[in-house]
Design a protein around this motif. Structure first.
Motif, PDB file in Angstrom:
ATOM      1  N   LEU A 269       0.869  -1.246   0.161  1.00  0.00           N
ATOM      2  CA  LEU A 269       0.074  -0.055  -0.074  1.00  0.00           C
ATOM      3  C   LEU A 269       0.582   1.435   0.099  1.00  0.00           C
ATOM      4  CD1 LEU A 269      -2.761   1.090   0.143  1.00  0.00           C
ATOM      5  CD2 LEU A 269      -2.777   1.207   2.713  1.00  0.00           C
ATOM      6  N   LEU A 270       1.947   1.300   0.582  1.00  0.00           N
ATOM      7  CA  LEU A 270       2.782   2.366   0.953  1.00  0.00           C
ATOM      8  C   LEU A 270       3.523   2.474  -0.478  1.00  0.00           C
ATOM      9  CD1 LEU A 270       4.227   4.621   2.681  1.00  0.00           C
ATOM     10  CD2 LEU A 270       5.829   2.916   3.153  1.00  0.00           C
ATOM     11  N   GLY A 271       3.791   1.434  -1.038  1.00  0.00           N
ATOM     12  CA  GLY A 271       4.555   1.570  -2.371  1.00  0.00           C
ATOM     13  C   GLY A 271       3.710   2.236  -3.473  1.00  0.00           C
ATOM     14  N   GLY A 272       2.464   1.513  -3.300  1.00  0.00           N
ATOM     15  CA  GLY A 272       1.462   2.097  -4.433  1.00  0.00           C
ATOM     16  C   GLY A 272       1.230   3.643  -3.998  1.00  0.00           C
ATOM     17  N   LEU A 273       1.130   3.999  -3.084  1.00  0.00           N
ATOM     18  CA  LEU A 273       0.917   5.378  -2.817  1.00  0.00           C
ATOM     19  C   LEU A 273       2.081   6.327  -3.232  1.00  0.00           C
ATOM     20  CD1 LEU A 273      -0.810   5.687   1.012  1.00  0.00           C
ATOM     21  CD2 LEU A 273      -1.860   5.884  -1.201  1.00  0.00           C
ATOM     22  N   VAL A 274       3.261   5.813  -2.995  1.00  0.00           N
ATOM     23  CA  VAL A 274       4.421   6.496  -3.568  1.00  0.00           C
ATOM     24  C   VAL A 274       4.485   6.669  -4.920  1.00  0.00           C
ATOM     25  CG1 VAL A 274       6.993   6.513  -3.697  1.00  0.00           C
ATOM     26  CG2 VAL A 274       5.889   6.023  -1.625  1.00  0.00           C
ATOM     27  N   TRP A 275       4.242   5.583  -5.730  1.00  0.00           N
ATOM     28  CA  TRP A 275       4.053   5.746  -7.108  1.00  0.00           C
ATOM     29  C   TRP A 275       2.927   6.598  -7.715  1.00  0.00           C
ATOM     30  CZ3 TRP A 275       7.674   4.881  -9.994  1.00  0.00           C
ATOM     31  CH2 TRP A 275       8.757   3.670  -9.828  1.00  0.00           C
ATOM     32  N   ALA A 276       1.757   6.456  -6.844  1.00  0.00           N
ATOM     33  CA  ALA A 276       0.562   7.230  -7.374  1.00  0.00           C
ATOM     34  C   ALA A 276       0.865   8.669  -7.266  1.00  0.00           C
ATOM     35  CB  ALA A 276      -0.698   6.804  -6.566  1.00  0.00           C
ATOM     36  N   SER A 277       1.690   9.165  -6.051  1.00  0.00           N
ATOM     37  CA  SER A 277       2.127  10.455  -5.819  1.00  0.00           C
ATOM     38  C   SER A 277       3.030  11.197  -6.758  1.00  0.00           C
ATOM     39  CB  SER A 277       2.484  10.741  -4.446  1.00  0.00           C
ATOM     40  OG  SER A 277       3.792   9.937  -4.075  1.00  0.00           O
ATOM     41  N   LEU A 278       3.944   9.967  -7.287  1.00  0.00           N
ATOM     42  CA  LEU A 278       4.937  10.573  -8.276  1.00  0.00           C
ATOM     43  C   LEU A 278       4.453  10.518  -9.820  1.00  0.00           C
ATOM     44  CD1 LEU A 278       7.915   8.273  -7.582  1.00  0.00           C
ATOM     45  CD2 LEU A 278       7.694  10.494  -7.415  1.00  0.00           C
ATOM     46  N   ALA A 279       2.945   9.913  -9.930  1.00  0.00           N
ATOM     47  CA  ALA A 279       2.409  10.034 -11.223  1.00  0.00           C
ATOM     48  C   ALA A 279       1.636  11.292 -11.199  1.00  0.00           C
ATOM     49  CB  ALA A 279       1.622   8.721 -11.315  1.00  0.00           C
ATOM     50  N   LEU A 280       1.158  11.810 -10.056  1.00  0.00           N
ATOM     51  CA  LEU A 280       0.274  12.877  -9.919  1.00  0.00           C
ATOM     52  C   LEU A 280       1.138  13.987  -9.878  1.00  0.00           C
ATOM     53  CD1 LEU A 280      -2.491  13.909  -9.057  1.00  0.00           C
ATOM     54  CD2 LEU A 280      -1.858  14.056  -6.871  1.00  0.00           C
ATOM     55  N   MET A 281       2.441  13.900  -9.521  1.00  0.00           N
ATOM     56  CA  MET A 281       3.387  15.064  -9.596  1.00  0.00           C
ATOM     57  C   MET A 281       3.551  15.304 -11.133  1.00  0.00           C
ATOM     58  SD  MET A 281       5.733  15.023  -6.351  1.00  0.00           S
ATOM     59  CE  MET A 281       7.058  14.670  -7.201  1.00  0.00           C
ATOM     60  N   GLY A 282       3.807  14.277 -11.608  1.00  0.00           N
ATOM     61  CA  GLY A 282       3.984  14.189 -13.169  1.00  0.00           C
ATOM     62  C   GLY A 282       3.075  15.075 -13.840  1.00  0.00           C
ATOM     63  N   LEU A 283       1.702  14.419 -13.489  1.00  0.00           N
ATOM     64  CA  LEU A 283       0.538  15.207 -14.304  1.00  0.00           C
ATOM     65  C   LEU A 283       0.358  16.547 -14.077  1.00  0.00           C
ATOM     66  CD1 LEU A 283      -2.015  12.223 -13.901  1.00  0.00           C
ATOM     67  CD2 LEU A 283      -0.715  12.863 -16.060  1.00  0.00           C
ATOM     68  N   VAL A 284       0.668  17.229 -12.805  1.00  0.00           N
ATOM     69  CA  VAL A 284       0.606  18.362 -12.584  1.00  0.00           C
ATOM     70  C   VAL A 284       1.529  19.160 -13.192  1.00  0.00           C
ATOM     71  CG1 VAL A 284       0.771  19.993 -10.677  1.00  0.00           C
ATOM     72  CG2 VAL A 284      -0.281  18.027 -10.401  1.00  0.00           C
ATOM     73  N   PHE A 285       2.770  18.558 -13.387  1.00  0.00           N
ATOM     74  CA  PHE A 285       3.934  19.276 -14.391  1.00  0.00           C
ATOM     75  C   PHE A 285       3.637  19.440 -15.473  1.00  0.00           C
ATOM     76  CE2 PHE A 285       7.628  18.977 -16.873  1.00  0.00           C
ATOM     77  CZ  PHE A 285       8.334  20.198 -16.270  1.00  0.00           C
ATOM     78  N   LEU A 286       2.970  18.335 -16.141  1.00  0.00           N
ATOM     79  CA  LEU A 286       2.499  18.574 -17.578  1.00  0.00           C
ATOM     80  C   LEU A 286       1.308  19.284 -17.786  1.00  0.00           C
ATOM     81  CD1 LEU A 286       2.478  17.137 -20.465  1.00  0.00           C
ATOM     82  CD2 LEU A 286       0.644  15.638 -19.776  1.00  0.00           C
ATOM     83  N   ALA A 287       0.514  19.579 -16.695  1.00  0.00           N
ATOM     84  CA  ALA A 287      -0.667  20.385 -17.140  1.00  0.00           C
ATOM     85  C   ALA A 287       0.013  21.924 -16.761  1.00  0.00           C
ATOM     86  CB  ALA A 287      -1.591  20.291 -15.824  1.00  0.00           C
ATOM     87  N   SER A 288       0.792  22.210 -16.094  1.00  0.00           N
ATOM     88  CA  SER A 288       1.430  23.538 -15.878  1.00  0.00           C
ATOM     89  C   SER A 288       2.028  24.054 -17.056  1.00  0.00           C
ATOM     90  CB  SER A 288       2.484  23.626 -14.566  1.00  0.00           C
ATOM     91  OG  SER A 288       3.644  22.849 -14.866  1.00  0.00           O
ATOM     92  N   LEU A 289       2.840  22.796 -17.782  1.00  0.00           N
ATOM     93  CA  LEU A 289       3.436  23.117 -18.966  1.00  0.00           C
ATOM     94  C   LEU A 289       2.371  23.600 -20.024  1.00  0.00           C
ATOM     95  CD1 LEU A 289       6.289  20.437 -19.405  1.00  0.00           C
ATOM     96  CD2 LEU A 289       6.526  23.032 -18.950  1.00  0.00           C
ATOM     97  N   LEU A 290       1.290  22.809 -20.117  1.00  0.00           N
ATOM     98  CA  LEU A 290       0.256  23.391 -21.105  1.00  0.00           C
ATOM     99  C   LEU A 290      -0.553  24.634 -20.838  1.00  0.00           C
ATOM    100  CD1 LEU A 290      -1.274  19.538 -21.526  1.00  0.00           C
ATOM    101  CD2 LEU A 290       0.134  20.848 -23.104  1.00  0.00           C
ATOM    102  N   VAL A 291      -0.601  24.765 -19.567  1.00  0.00           N
ATOM    103  CA  VAL A 291      -1.162  26.137 -19.173  1.00  0.00           C
ATOM    104  C   VAL A 291      -0.152  27.123 -19.603  1.00  0.00           C
ATOM    105  CG1 VAL A 291      -1.792  27.595 -17.323  1.00  0.00           C
ATOM    106  CG2 VAL A 291      -2.645  25.302 -17.392  1.00  0.00           C
TER     107      VAL A 291
END
Length: 122
Positions: A21-43
């Motif tokens: 569960l902790l490993g999945g949460l870490v990977w999910a948070s990394l993926a979310l940070m990547g998506l936020v970065f991509l969204a900020s680039l598009l904005v």
């Protein structure tokens, strides 16, 4: 790195579950940070497009997108990347690369580019 290696080897099923569960949460948070970065680039890209369009209206110069589009169309009209002028057969290409052939212009009609009708009229 696996979070399971941080836990003692004698852990039970509950420990393994929490480690996964902790490993999945870490990977999910990394993926979310990547998506936020991509969204900020598009904005940021959208903001720069709007700024370019507004500045083109105020200055009378063409917008950056207009210049990029013109350059793209110019390169597309030139049919880039250019092929060699005389298209040779694959066998002749291989012989030229190895130096095994005399300098001749061996050509295969099936490999030549046939110009379009509008190019032939020019």
């Amino acid at each position: 790195m696996s979070f399971q290696s941080l836990l003692p080897a004698s852990g039970g099923a509950l420990d393994r579950f929490f480690a996964r569960l902790l490993g999945g949460l870490v990977w999910a948070s990394l993926a979310l940070m990547g998506l936020v970065f991509l969204a900020s680039l598009l904005v940021w890209l959208a903001v720069m497009v709007v700024v370019s369009l507004v500045s083109s209206l105020l200055t009378g110069r063409p917008a950056a997108m207009t210049l990029l589009w013109r350059r793209y169309r110019e390169m597309a009209r030139q049919r880039w990347p250019q092929r060699p002028a005389a298209s040779t057969t694959p066998r002749a290409d291989a012989a030229e690369a190895t130096g095994a052939s005399a300098p001749t212009t061996v050509q295969d009609v099936a490999w030549r580019d046939v110009p379009a009708e509008d190019d032939a009229r020019r």
